[in-house]
Design an enzyme around this catalytic site. Structure first.
Site, PDB file in Angstrom:
ATOM      1  N   GLN A 146       1.545   1.936  -4.496  1.00 45.76           N
ATOM      2  CA  GLN A 146       1.236   2.775  -3.325  1.00 45.76           C
ATOM      3  C   GLN A 146       1.264   1.920  -2.058  1.00 45.76           C
ATOM      4  O   GLN A 146       1.811   2.313  -1.028  1.00 45.76           O
ATOM      5  CB  GLN A 146      -0.147   3.409  -3.469  1.00 45.76           C
ATOM      6  CG  GLN A 146      -0.264   4.495  -4.512  1.00 45.76           C
ATOM      7  CD  GLN A 146      -1.641   5.150  -4.473  1.00 45.76           C
ATOM      8  OE1 GLN A 146      -2.290   5.200  -3.432  1.00 45.76           O
ATOM      9  NE2 GLN A 146      -2.087   5.641  -5.605  1.00 45.76           N
ATOM     10  N   HIS A 160       4.156   0.896   2.485  1.00 44.70           N
ATOM     11  CA  HIS A 160       4.058   0.496   3.890  1.00 44.70           C
ATOM     12  C   HIS A 160       5.023  -0.674   4.086  1.00 44.70           C
ATOM     13  O   HIS A 160       4.687  -1.828   3.850  1.00 44.70           O
ATOM     14  CB  HIS A 160       2.609   0.116   4.230  1.00 44.70           C
ATOM     15  CG  HIS A 160       1.662   1.259   4.035  1.00 44.70           C
ATOM     16  ND1 HIS A 160       1.279   2.095   5.068  1.00 44.70           N
ATOM     17  CD2 HIS A 160       1.043   1.739   2.926  1.00 44.70           C
ATOM     18  CE1 HIS A 160       0.463   3.025   4.603  1.00 44.70           C
ATOM     19  NE2 HIS A 160       0.298   2.831   3.311  1.00 44.70           N
ATOM     20  N   ARG A 161       6.215  -0.364   4.524  1.00 44.53           N
ATOM     21  CA  ARG A 161       7.339  -1.297   4.414  1.00 44.53           C
ATOM     22  C   ARG A 161       7.467  -2.290   5.566  1.00 44.53           C
ATOM     23  O   ARG A 161       8.460  -2.998   5.659  1.00 44.53           O
ATOM     24  CB  ARG A 161       8.636  -0.488   4.269  1.00 44.53           C
ATOM     25  CG  ARG A 161       8.664   0.378   3.011  1.00 44.53           C
ATOM     26  CD  ARG A 161      10.007   1.064   2.817  1.00 44.53           C
ATOM     27  NE  ARG A 161      10.324   1.986   3.876  1.00 44.53           N
ATOM     28  CZ  ARG A 161       9.929   3.265   3.920  1.00 44.53           C
ATOM     29  NH1 ARG A 161       9.159   3.745   2.961  1.00 44.53           N
ATOM     30  NH2 ARG A 161      10.276   4.057   4.913  1.00 44.53           N
ATOM     31  N   GLU A 165       4.834 -11.568  -4.166  1.00 46.17           N
ATOM     32  CA  GLU A 165       3.992 -11.125  -5.273  1.00 46.17           C
ATOM     33  C   GLU A 165       4.116 -12.034  -6.488  1.00 46.17           C
ATOM     34  O   GLU A 165       5.173 -12.617  -6.752  1.00 46.17           O
ATOM     35  CB  GLU A 165       4.383  -9.693  -5.664  1.00 46.17           C
ATOM     36  CG  GLU A 165       3.500  -9.082  -6.742  1.00 46.17           C
ATOM     37  CD  GLU A 165       3.870  -7.631  -7.041  1.00 46.17           C
ATOM     38  OE1 GLU A 165       3.183  -7.011  -7.869  1.00 46.17           O
ATOM     39  OE2 GLU A 165       4.852  -7.126  -6.459  1.00 46.17           O
ATOM     40  N   LEU A 169      -1.072  -6.378  13.655  1.00 47.22           N
ATOM     41  CA  LEU A 169      -2.247  -5.530  13.792  1.00 47.22           C
ATOM     42  C   LEU A 169      -1.879  -4.050  13.896  1.00 47.22           C
ATOM     43  O   LEU A 169      -2.537  -3.199  13.283  1.00 47.22           O
ATOM     44  CB  LEU A 169      -3.063  -5.953  15.021  1.00 47.22           C
ATOM     45  CG  LEU A 169      -4.286  -5.095  15.364  1.00 47.22           C
ATOM     46  CD1 LEU A 169      -5.278  -5.060  14.208  1.00 47.22           C
ATOM     47  CD2 LEU A 169      -4.962  -5.612  16.626  1.00 47.22           C
ATOM     48  N   HIS A 183      -2.231   1.109  11.082  1.00 42.05           N
ATOM     49  CA  HIS A 183      -1.586   2.312  10.542  1.00 42.05           C
ATOM     50  C   HIS A 183      -1.868   2.429   9.042  1.00 42.05           C
ATOM     51  O   HIS A 183      -2.173   3.517   8.538  1.00 42.05           O
ATOM     52  CB  HIS A 183      -0.075   2.257  10.785  1.00 42.05           C
ATOM     53  CG  HIS A 183       0.657   3.449  10.247  1.00 42.05           C
ATOM     54  ND1 HIS A 183       0.469   4.726  10.734  1.00 42.05           N
ATOM     55  CD2 HIS A 183       1.572   3.567   9.253  1.00 42.05           C
ATOM     56  CE1 HIS A 183       1.231   5.571  10.065  1.00 42.05           C
ATOM     57  NE2 HIS A 183       1.904   4.895   9.163  1.00 42.05           N
ATOM     58  N   ARG A 238      -4.992   4.790   4.480  1.00 46.54           N
ATOM     59  CA  ARG A 238      -5.607   4.425   3.201  1.00 46.54           C
ATOM     60  C   ARG A 238      -7.129   4.384   3.236  1.00 46.54           C
ATOM     61  O   ARG A 238      -7.761   4.321   2.179  1.00 46.54           O
ATOM     62  CB  ARG A 238      -5.054   3.070   2.744  1.00 46.54           C
ATOM     63  CG  ARG A 238      -3.546   3.066   2.544  1.00 46.54           C
ATOM     64  CD  ARG A 238      -3.086   4.143   1.594  1.00 46.54           C
ATOM     65  NE  ARG A 238      -1.630   4.121   1.399  1.00 46.54           N
ATOM     66  CZ  ARG A 238      -0.979   4.932   0.574  1.00 46.54           C
ATOM     67  NH1 ARG A 238      -1.639   5.833  -0.134  1.00 46.54           N
ATOM     68  NH2 ARG A 238       0.336   4.856   0.457  1.00 46.54           N
TER      69      ARG A 238
END
Length: 321
Positions: free
Chosen positions: A83, A87-88, A94, A184, A189, A194
């Site tokens: 999820q 937010h790309r 990772e 920021l 956003h 979220r």
């Protein structure tokens, strides 16, 4: 299960996850510096910095907020990460189960977080309570499937099966980690979406934790974000039309007068004036009360100062209705 290690400087999330701020660049000062296109703090007061930041947020001038950056180290279940990655705008690196072995860390929900599927929201939970017996069964299944899948993964791994294939056995409640860097504006956003009550609980926990760090680094910006974005409200053309047609003129006039009184109180707070000057200032801003009524209300002590620019803009909105 492996021993859960939470860094000392992190905020714990869920049963084994966390969020910690690794690094940041800039803060409120970087926002105002960028907005003024200057190379130093100049002679501006802190109160003016706050006012400028609030103006920028209120009018959605977003570029200055992009001058502040955050780098977070996060550990979350894979289903939360999937999820999150929607937010790309962020830079992400990772933990790879293709190069490294999977770790025996799985998210097991607490009883209080187990609910039925919502009947109204296809992607949400219902508030109806789940029987305790069923909750225990859910937790049992989570634990059994997590352990069984990891045992199979280890068996395949020891047999020499490629990690990039063996990892497909593992369910999405296994924990992953990443470094997540964003400015920021885009972080706010993310938080707006979220932290919302409609967001899934498991990702909302992480948004709340991130918000604590943002609040410390850019307190004025976060305050403005809460006032204008999270707790603010915007109306569509249709909604505005409904207000214009159905709100009694008497109500609008009362609100309008109250705003004018607040404008005068704020200007008086910034620069003291005598009673006669105050009434002329009140009239200049569109006030309709007689001088006697003005003095009566003013002497009541109920008029509180605010922000002149915000109040003036609100007065203009009322005029448009």
């Amino acid at each position: 299960m492996t021993e859960n290690m939470i860094p000392d400087d992190a905020i714990k999330c869920l049963d084994k996850g966390f969020v910690r701020l690794v690094d940041s660049m800039g803060g409120d000062d970087a926002i105002v510096q960028s907005a003024r296109v200057s190379y130093g703090k100049g002679t501006k007061k802190v109160t003016q910095d706050r006012g400028l930041i609030r103006y920028l947020m209120r009018h959605r001038h977003t570029t200055p907020f992009e001058m502040v950056e955050f780098k977070f180290h996060c550990k979350m279940p894979i289903f939360v990460a999937r999820q999150w990655v929607r937010h790309r705008t962020a830079n992400i690196n990772e933990y790879s189960m293709r190069y490294s072995e999977a770790r025996d860390d799985f998210y097991i929900p607490e009883k209080k977080d187990i609910h039925f599927q919502s009947k109204l929201n296809k992607q949400g939970r219902d508030i109806e309570d789940v029987p305790d017996e069923l909750k225990e069964k859910v937790i049992q299944y989570f634990e059994e499937m997590s352990q069984k899948s990891f045992n199979i993964y280890q068996e395949l791994n020891e047999a020499g099966i490629a990690r990039e294939l063996a990892r497909a056995i593992i369910p999405v409640n296994i924990y992953t980690e990443w470094y997540w860097k964003n400015d920021l504006h885009n972080t706010l956003h993310f938080l707006h979406l979220r932290m919302d009550s409609h967001a899934q609980y498991e990702i909302r926990v992480y948004a709340d934790a991130m918000a604590e760090y943002v609040k410390k680094i850019a307190p004025f910006a976060f305050e403005a974000f809460m006032d204008y974005v999270v707790n603010g409200m915007r109306f569509t053309g249709v909604e505005r039309s409904i207000f214009s047609k159905n709100l009694p003129k008497r109500i609008l006039d009362e609100i309008y007068e109250d705003v004018i009184y607040q404008i005068v109180a704020t200007m008086h707070h910034n620069k003291s004036r005598d009673q006669e000057e105050l009434y002329h200032l009140y009239q200049k801003n569109g006030g309709k009360d007689t001088q006697g009524d003005f003095e009566l209300k003013w002497d009541s002590g109920e008029v509180e100062p605010g922000n002149v620019r915000e109040l003036t803009e609100f007065k203009e909105k009322l005029e448009s209705l």
